[in-house]
Design an enzyme around this catalytic site. Structure first.
Site, mmCIF file in Angstrom:
data_model
loop_
_atom_site.group_PDB
_atom_site.id
_atom_site.type_symbol
_atom_site.label_atom_id
_atom_site.label_comp_id
_atom_site.label_asym_id
_atom_site.label_seq_id
_atom_site.Cartn_x
_atom_site.Cartn_y
_atom_site.Cartn_z
ATOM 1 N N THR A 1 45.769 77.068 5.625
ATOM 2 C CA THR A 1 44.892 77.987 6.359
ATOM 3 C C THR A 1 45.744 78.655 7.438
ATOM 4 O O THR A 1 46.882 78.243 7.680
ATOM 5 C CB THR A 1 43.738 77.236 7.050
ATOM 6 O OG1 THR A 1 44.284 76.358 8.046
ATOM 7 C CG2 THR A 1 42.905 76.423 6.076
ATOM 8 N N ALA B 1 46.993 73.095 9.260
ATOM 9 C CA ALA B 1 46.156 73.591 10.357
ATOM 10 C C ALA B 1 47.092 74.157 11.417
ATOM 11 O O ALA B 1 47.970 73.448 11.924
ATOM 12 C CB ALA B 1 45.321 72.451 10.933
ATOM 13 N N VAL C 1 50.621 69.927 10.628
ATOM 14 C CA VAL C 1 50.604 70.848 11.761
ATOM 15 C C VAL C 1 51.451 72.080 11.420
ATOM 16 O O VAL C 1 52.649 71.971 11.147
ATOM 17 C CB VAL C 1 51.129 70.163 13.044
ATOM 18 C CG1 VAL C 1 51.051 71.133 14.218
ATOM 19 C CG2 VAL C 1 50.344 68.895 13.339
ATOM 20 N N LYS C 2 50.782 73.233 11.424
ATOM 21 C CA LYS C 2 51.459 74.483 11.059
ATOM 22 C C LYS C 2 51.952 75.165 12.322
ATOM 23 O O LYS C 2 51.166 75.417 13.251
ATOM 24 C CB LYS C 2 50.478 75.368 10.301
ATOM 25 C CG LYS C 2 51.113 76.419 9.437
ATOM 26 C CD LYS C 2 50.038 77.095 8.588
ATOM 27 C CE LYS C 2 50.626 78.090 7.630
ATOM 28 N NZ LYS C 2 49.557 78.824 6.926
ATOM 29 N N ILE C 3 53.245 75.459 12.344
ATOM 30 C CA ILE C 3 53.904 75.935 13.568
ATOM 31 C C ILE C 3 54.693 77.207 13.260
ATOM 32 O O ILE C 3 55.421 77.251 12.266
ATOM 33 C CB ILE C 3 54.840 74.825 14.103
ATOM 34 C CG1 ILE C 3 53.991 73.618 14.495
ATOM 35 C CG2 ILE C 3 55.692 75.313 15.265
ATOM 36 C CD1 ILE C 3 54.753 72.453 14.985
#
Ligand code: G3P
Length: 217
Positions: A27, A60, A86-88
């Site tokens: 997402t 996310a 964890v999307k960074i």
């Protein structure tokens, strides 16, 4: 190659999951907004709903762009569910955050990657996934698939364990070309996944089999 669906739409996620071939979900803030999911509580509830549907990793994305902010947000997201990744974003503060999470054993997805140099940094920081956006490169007359190939070569030279997650996939040929090149994962819309099943000769052949069966019975 793993198949992730790139959407926050629960119906589409359920449909892809029902096929039995879905390995995860990605997402981003735009996809969440597209579904009308706004406000922190709703966003968190939505991530949990997605994790309840699928078995694999669910990316996310953090909104903060400073190291401390990304750490605080990322830790809260990771605590939501064991499937959360964890999307960074690929910025220098993001590289620091990826290294921090990598040292803590928290999975990360380094997003908004448009060059092999960026992918090299993400791997060195210990990202679980790197997300080169192939469709957006194609949009500006640059070969997105060539980037996947370049990153594959670089990672294989050094046995980096970061998985190449081909993102911004737009259609079935992107999926097939990513598989030829050896991307570890592709994330795309439902249409790019179900479109792989389509062939007119399959439909014609099936219609004939069924008609012949009817004749014989
Ligand atoms: O996974 C990245 C993706 O969400 C971007 O796709 O189609 O907006 O370029 P697109």
């Amino acid at each position: 190659m793993k198949f992730f669906i790139d959407t926050a739409n629960l119906d589409q996620i359920k449909e892809a999951q029902s096929l039995g071939i879905l390995d995860g979900v990605t997402t981003n803030p735009s996809l969440m907004a597209k579904e009308g999911i706004t406000g922190q509580d709703n966003i968190i509830a939505h991530y949990k709903a997605i994790c309840d549907i699928v078995e694999g990793d669910v990316s996310a994305e953090v909104i903060a762009t400073d190291f401390e902010g990304m750490i605080a947000e990322g830790e809260a997201l990771a605590a939501l569910h064991p499937q959360i990744v964890v999307k960074i974003p690929m910025i220098l503060e993001g590289i620091k955050a990826i290294k921090y999470f990598s040292d803590k054993g928290i999975k990360t997805n380094c997003t908004l990657v448009f060059s092999s140099g960026q992918a090299l940094l993400a791997a060195k920081a210990g990202a679980t996934y790197v997300s080169p956006f192939i469709g957006r490169l194609d949009d500006v007359s640059t070969d997105g698939l060539q980037l996947i190939e370049d990153i594959r070569n670089i990672y294989d030279n050094y046995d980096y364990t970061t998985e190449i997650l081909a993102a911004s996939v737009r259609h079935t040929m992107h999926v097939i070309d990513c598989a030829h090149i050896g991307a570890d994962v592709m994330t795309g819309p439902l249409s790019a996944i179900v479109g792989l099943a389509k062939h007119p000769l399959t439909d014609i052949g099936l219609a004939k089999f069924l008609a012949d069966h009817k004749k014989g019975n």
